[in-house]
Scaffold this active site. Structure first.
Site, mmCIF file in Angstrom:
data_model
loop_
_atom_site.group_PDB
_atom_site.id
_atom_site.type_symbol
_atom_site.label_atom_id
_atom_site.label_comp_id
_atom_site.label_asym_id
_atom_site.label_seq_id
_atom_site.Cartn_x
_atom_site.Cartn_y
_atom_site.Cartn_z
ATOM 1 N N THR A 123 4.424 -13.979 26.870
ATOM 2 C CA THR A 123 3.778 -13.171 25.833
ATOM 3 C C THR A 123 2.996 -14.025 24.831
ATOM 4 O OG1 THR A 123 5.861 -13.213 24.594
ATOM 5 C CG2 THR A 123 5.475 -11.320 26.019
ATOM 6 N N GLU A 124 2.733 -15.272 25.166
ATOM 7 C CA GLU A 124 2.103 -16.182 24.209
ATOM 8 C C GLU A 124 0.741 -15.688 23.736
ATOM 9 O OE1 GLU A 124 5.202 -18.861 25.995
ATOM 10 O OE2 GLU A 124 4.013 -17.128 26.623
ATOM 11 N N LEU A 125 -0.106 -15.215 24.649
ATOM 12 C CA LEU A 125 -1.437 -14.792 24.228
ATOM 13 C C LEU A 125 -1.377 -13.575 23.309
ATOM 14 C CD1 LEU A 125 -2.347 -16.851 26.369
ATOM 15 C CD2 LEU A 125 -4.183 -15.267 26.968
#
Length: 245
Positions: A123-125
Protein backbone atom coordinates in the site's frame (compact mmCIF):
# COMPACT_ATOMS: atom_id res chain seq x y z
CA UNK A 1 8.88 -6.70 21.17
CA UNK A 2 9.80 -10.12 19.70
CA UNK A 3 8.99 -13.28 21.61
CA UNK A 4 11.26 -16.26 20.88
CA UNK A 5 10.38 -19.85 21.69
CA UNK A 6 11.97 -23.14 20.76
CA UNK A 7 9.99 -25.97 19.16
CA UNK A 8 12.28 -28.97 18.75
CA UNK A 9 15.04 -26.77 17.37
CA UNK A 10 12.75 -24.55 15.30
CA UNK A 11 12.79 -20.92 16.46
CA UNK A 12 9.31 -19.38 16.59
CA UNK A 13 9.59 -15.59 16.43
CA UNK A 14 6.43 -13.67 17.31
CA UNK A 15 6.21 -9.95 16.62
CA UNK A 16 4.63 -8.38 19.71
CA UNK A 17 4.73 -4.64 19.27
CA UNK A 18 1.54 -2.75 19.91
CA UNK A 19 -1.88 -3.59 18.53
CA UNK A 20 -0.84 -4.11 14.88
CA UNK A 21 2.93 -4.82 15.08
CA UNK A 22 3.76 -1.60 13.28
CA UNK A 23 7.33 -1.49 12.01
CA UNK A 24 9.53 1.14 13.59
CA UNK A 25 13.31 1.43 13.76
CA UNK A 26 13.51 -0.37 17.10
CA UNK A 27 11.41 -3.37 16.07
CA UNK A 28 13.32 -3.78 12.80
CA UNK A 29 16.66 -3.55 14.60
CA UNK A 30 15.51 -6.15 17.10
CA UNK A 31 14.28 -8.44 14.30
CA UNK A 32 17.65 -8.36 12.54
CA UNK A 33 19.46 -9.04 15.82
CA UNK A 34 17.10 -11.88 16.71
CA UNK A 35 17.55 -13.54 13.33
CA UNK A 36 21.31 -13.41 13.81
CA UNK A 37 20.89 -14.94 17.27
CA UNK A 38 18.94 -17.92 15.88
CA UNK A 39 21.30 -18.56 12.99
CA UNK A 40 21.93 -22.09 14.29
CA UNK A 41 18.26 -23.04 14.70
CA UNK A 42 17.01 -25.84 12.50
CA UNK A 43 14.49 -23.44 10.96
CA UNK A 44 12.60 -20.21 11.73
CA UNK A 45 8.88 -19.46 11.83
CA UNK A 46 7.84 -15.79 11.87
CA UNK A 47 4.36 -14.73 12.95
CA UNK A 48 2.57 -11.85 14.64
CA UNK A 49 0.70 -11.45 17.88
CA UNK A 50 -2.98 -10.53 17.93
CA UNK A 51 -4.88 -10.16 14.68
CA UNK A 52 -2.07 -8.69 12.56
CA UNK A 53 1.12 -10.12 11.17
CA UNK A 54 2.22 -6.51 10.67
CA UNK A 55 0.14 -3.61 9.40
CA UNK A 56 3.27 -2.00 7.99
CA UNK A 57 5.52 0.93 8.79
CA UNK A 58 4.71 3.07 11.82
CA UNK A 59 3.81 6.14 9.78
CA UNK A 60 3.35 8.35 12.84
CA UNK A 61 7.01 7.84 13.69
CA UNK A 62 7.99 8.79 10.13
CA UNK A 63 5.88 11.95 10.31
CA UNK A 64 7.12 12.97 13.75
CA UNK A 65 10.77 12.12 13.12
CA UNK A 66 11.13 13.73 9.71
CA UNK A 67 14.35 13.46 7.78
CA UNK A 68 16.49 12.50 10.79
CA UNK A 69 14.29 9.49 11.52
CA UNK A 70 14.07 8.43 7.86
CA UNK A 71 17.88 8.41 7.66
CA UNK A 72 18.06 5.72 10.35
CA UNK A 73 14.76 3.96 9.68
CA UNK A 74 15.42 3.00 6.06
CA UNK A 75 18.75 1.25 6.81
CA UNK A 76 17.02 -0.64 9.63
CA UNK A 77 14.31 -1.72 7.18
CA UNK A 78 16.91 -2.86 4.67
CA UNK A 79 18.87 -4.78 7.30
CA UNK A 80 15.83 -6.59 8.72
CA UNK A 81 14.45 -7.47 5.30
CA UNK A 82 17.75 -8.93 4.13
CA UNK A 83 18.35 -10.71 7.44
CA UNK A 84 15.07 -12.53 6.89
CA UNK A 85 15.50 -13.06 3.14
CA UNK A 86 19.08 -14.33 3.50
CA UNK A 87 18.71 -16.39 6.67
CA UNK A 88 20.54 -19.63 5.86
CA UNK A 89 17.94 -21.93 7.38
CA UNK A 90 14.34 -22.55 6.25
CA UNK A 91 12.07 -19.60 7.08
CA UNK A 92 8.28 -19.98 7.15
CA UNK A 93 5.95 -17.01 7.49
CA UNK A 94 2.80 -17.74 9.49
CA UNK A 95 0.72 -14.78 8.32
CA UNK A 96 -1.95 -14.63 11.00
CA UNK A 97 -3.68 -11.45 9.83
CA UNK A 98 -3.08 -8.20 7.99
CA UNK A 99 0.34 -7.99 6.30
CA UNK A 100 0.47 -4.61 4.63
CA UNK A 101 3.22 -2.50 3.09
CA UNK A 102 6.37 -3.32 5.09
CA UNK A 103 4.51 -6.23 6.69
CA UNK A 104 3.91 -7.65 3.23
CA UNK A 105 7.60 -7.22 2.45
CA UNK A 106 8.59 -9.20 5.54
CA UNK A 107 6.16 -11.95 4.60
CA UNK A 108 7.57 -12.03 1.06
CA UNK A 109 11.08 -12.40 2.49
CA UNK A 110 10.13 -15.79 3.98
CA UNK A 111 10.79 -18.98 2.00
CA UNK A 112 7.25 -20.25 2.48
CA UNK A 113 4.17 -18.24 3.44
CA UNK A 114 1.04 -19.65 5.05
CA UNK A 115 -1.92 -17.34 5.67
CA UNK A 116 -4.99 -17.66 7.86
CA UNK A 117 -6.88 -14.40 7.36
CA UNK A 118 -6.78 -10.65 7.01
CA UNK A 119 -5.46 -8.90 3.93
CA UNK A 120 -2.05 -8.54 2.34
CA UNK A 121 -0.60 -6.05 -0.09
CA UNK A 122 1.77 -3.23 -0.93
CA UNK A 123 0.00 0.00 0.00
CA UNK A 124 3.03 2.30 -0.20
CA UNK A 125 1.87 4.31 -3.22
CA UNK A 126 -1.49 4.93 -1.56
CA UNK A 127 0.42 6.37 1.40
CA UNK A 128 2.63 8.43 -0.90
CA UNK A 129 6.04 6.84 -0.31
CA UNK A 130 8.34 5.04 -2.78
CA UNK A 131 9.88 1.60 -2.48
CA UNK A 132 13.48 1.05 -1.41
CA UNK A 133 15.24 -1.22 -3.88
CA UNK A 134 15.73 -3.96 -1.27
CA UNK A 135 12.00 -4.21 -0.55
CA UNK A 136 10.99 -4.06 -4.20
CA UNK A 137 13.35 -6.84 -5.28
CA UNK A 138 12.51 -9.12 -2.37
CA UNK A 139 8.83 -8.95 -3.32
CA UNK A 140 9.69 -9.38 -7.00
CA UNK A 141 11.48 -12.61 -6.07
CA UNK A 142 8.26 -13.80 -4.40
CA UNK A 143 5.67 -12.87 -7.03
CA UNK A 144 7.53 -12.30 -10.31
CA UNK A 145 5.39 -10.65 -13.02
CA UNK A 146 2.60 -9.91 -10.56
CA UNK A 147 4.77 -7.23 -8.94
CA UNK A 148 3.72 -4.38 -11.24
CA UNK A 149 0.04 -4.68 -10.42
CA UNK A 150 0.80 -5.24 -6.74
CA UNK A 151 2.89 -2.05 -6.51
CA UNK A 152 0.97 0.28 -8.81
CA UNK A 153 -2.46 -0.88 -7.63
CA UNK A 154 -1.46 -0.16 -4.01
CA UNK A 155 -4.38 -2.26 -2.80
CA UNK A 156 -5.10 -5.07 -0.42
CA UNK A 157 -5.54 -8.67 -1.48
CA UNK A 158 -7.75 -11.24 0.19
CA UNK A 159 -5.95 -14.47 1.06
CA UNK A 160 -7.29 -16.32 -1.99
CA UNK A 161 -6.13 -13.53 -4.29
CA UNK A 162 -2.68 -13.67 -2.70
CA UNK A 163 -2.62 -17.44 -3.18
CA UNK A 164 -3.43 -17.05 -6.87
CA UNK A 165 -0.33 -14.92 -7.54
CA UNK A 166 2.04 -16.89 -5.30
CA UNK A 167 2.32 -14.24 -2.61
CA UNK A 168 1.22 -16.94 -0.18
CA UNK A 169 1.63 -20.66 -0.70
CA UNK A 170 -1.27 -22.09 1.30
CA UNK A 171 -4.33 -20.99 3.26
CA UNK A 172 -4.75 -22.43 6.73
CA UNK A 173 -7.46 -22.15 9.37
CA UNK A 174 -6.43 -19.75 12.15
CA UNK A 175 -6.37 -22.40 14.87
CA UNK A 176 -4.12 -24.60 12.72
CA UNK A 177 -1.70 -21.93 11.47
CA UNK A 178 1.21 -22.31 13.87
CA UNK A 179 1.10 -26.10 13.83
CA UNK A 180 1.04 -26.06 10.02
CA UNK A 181 3.94 -23.58 9.88
CA UNK A 182 6.06 -25.64 12.26
CA UNK A 183 5.28 -28.77 10.26
CA UNK A 184 6.26 -27.08 6.99
CA UNK A 185 9.47 -25.78 8.55
CA UNK A 186 10.31 -29.27 9.79
CA UNK A 187 9.72 -30.68 6.30
CA UNK A 188 12.13 -28.14 4.83
CA UNK A 189 14.78 -29.34 7.28
CA UNK A 190 15.01 -32.67 5.49
CA UNK A 191 17.75 -31.31 3.26
CA UNK A 192 21.20 -30.96 4.86
CA UNK A 193 21.54 -27.42 6.21
CA UNK A 194 24.54 -26.53 4.05
CA UNK A 195 22.79 -27.80 0.92
CA UNK A 196 19.65 -25.80 1.79
CA UNK A 197 21.71 -22.65 2.43
CA UNK A 198 23.58 -22.95 -0.87
CA UNK A 199 20.39 -23.60 -2.81
CA UNK A 200 18.79 -20.56 -1.22
CA UNK A 201 21.75 -18.37 -2.13
CA UNK A 202 21.57 -19.60 -5.72
CA UNK A 203 17.86 -18.86 -5.95
CA UNK A 204 18.32 -15.40 -4.42
CA UNK A 205 21.29 -14.41 -6.58
CA UNK A 206 19.23 -12.64 -9.28
CA UNK A 207 17.44 -10.59 -6.63
CA UNK A 208 20.76 -9.56 -5.09
CA UNK A 209 22.15 -8.64 -8.49
CA UNK A 210 19.15 -6.38 -9.09
CA UNK A 211 19.50 -4.87 -5.61
CA UNK A 212 23.19 -4.19 -6.19
CA UNK A 213 22.45 -2.48 -9.50
CA UNK A 214 19.49 -0.44 -8.24
CA UNK A 215 20.60 0.81 -4.83
CA UNK A 216 23.24 3.31 -6.07
CA UNK A 217 20.58 4.80 -8.36
CA UNK A 218 17.55 4.64 -6.07
CA UNK A 219 18.53 4.89 -2.41
CA UNK A 220 19.32 8.61 -2.42
CA UNK A 221 16.10 9.52 -4.18
CA UNK A 222 14.07 7.19 -1.95
CA UNK A 223 15.50 8.84 1.18
CA UNK A 224 14.87 12.30 -0.27
CA UNK A 225 11.22 11.48 -0.95
CA UNK A 226 10.67 9.79 2.43
CA UNK A 227 12.15 12.91 4.09
CA UNK A 228 10.25 15.54 2.08
CA UNK A 229 7.75 17.89 3.73
CA UNK A 230 5.21 16.95 1.08
CA UNK A 231 5.50 13.31 2.11
CA UNK A 232 4.72 14.26 5.70
CA UNK A 233 1.55 16.05 4.56
CA UNK A 234 0.55 13.11 2.37
CA UNK A 235 1.08 10.65 5.21
CA UNK A 236 -1.06 12.76 7.55
CA UNK A 237 -3.85 12.79 4.97
CA UNK A 238 -3.50 9.04 4.46
CA UNK A 239 -3.71 8.32 8.19
CA UNK A 240 -6.76 10.61 8.47
CA UNK A 241 -8.44 8.71 5.64
CA UNK A 242 -7.80 5.41 7.44
CA UNK A 243 -9.38 6.76 10.63
CA UNK A 244 -12.44 7.84 8.63
CA UNK A 245 -12.68 4.27 7.36
Amino acid sequence: MIDVSDHDGIALLTLDHGPVNALDRELLTRLAETLEAVADARAVVLTGSGRSFSAGVDLKRVIEGGAAYAETFLPALHRATLALFDHPRPVVGAVNGHALAGGCVLAAACDVRLMSGGSIGLTELAAGVPFPAVCLEVVRHAVGPALDALVLGAGRLAPRQALAIGLVHALVEPEELLAAALLRANELCRAPSDVYALSKRQLHRPAHQRIGAARPLDDGEVLKLWSAERTGRTLREYLASLRRG
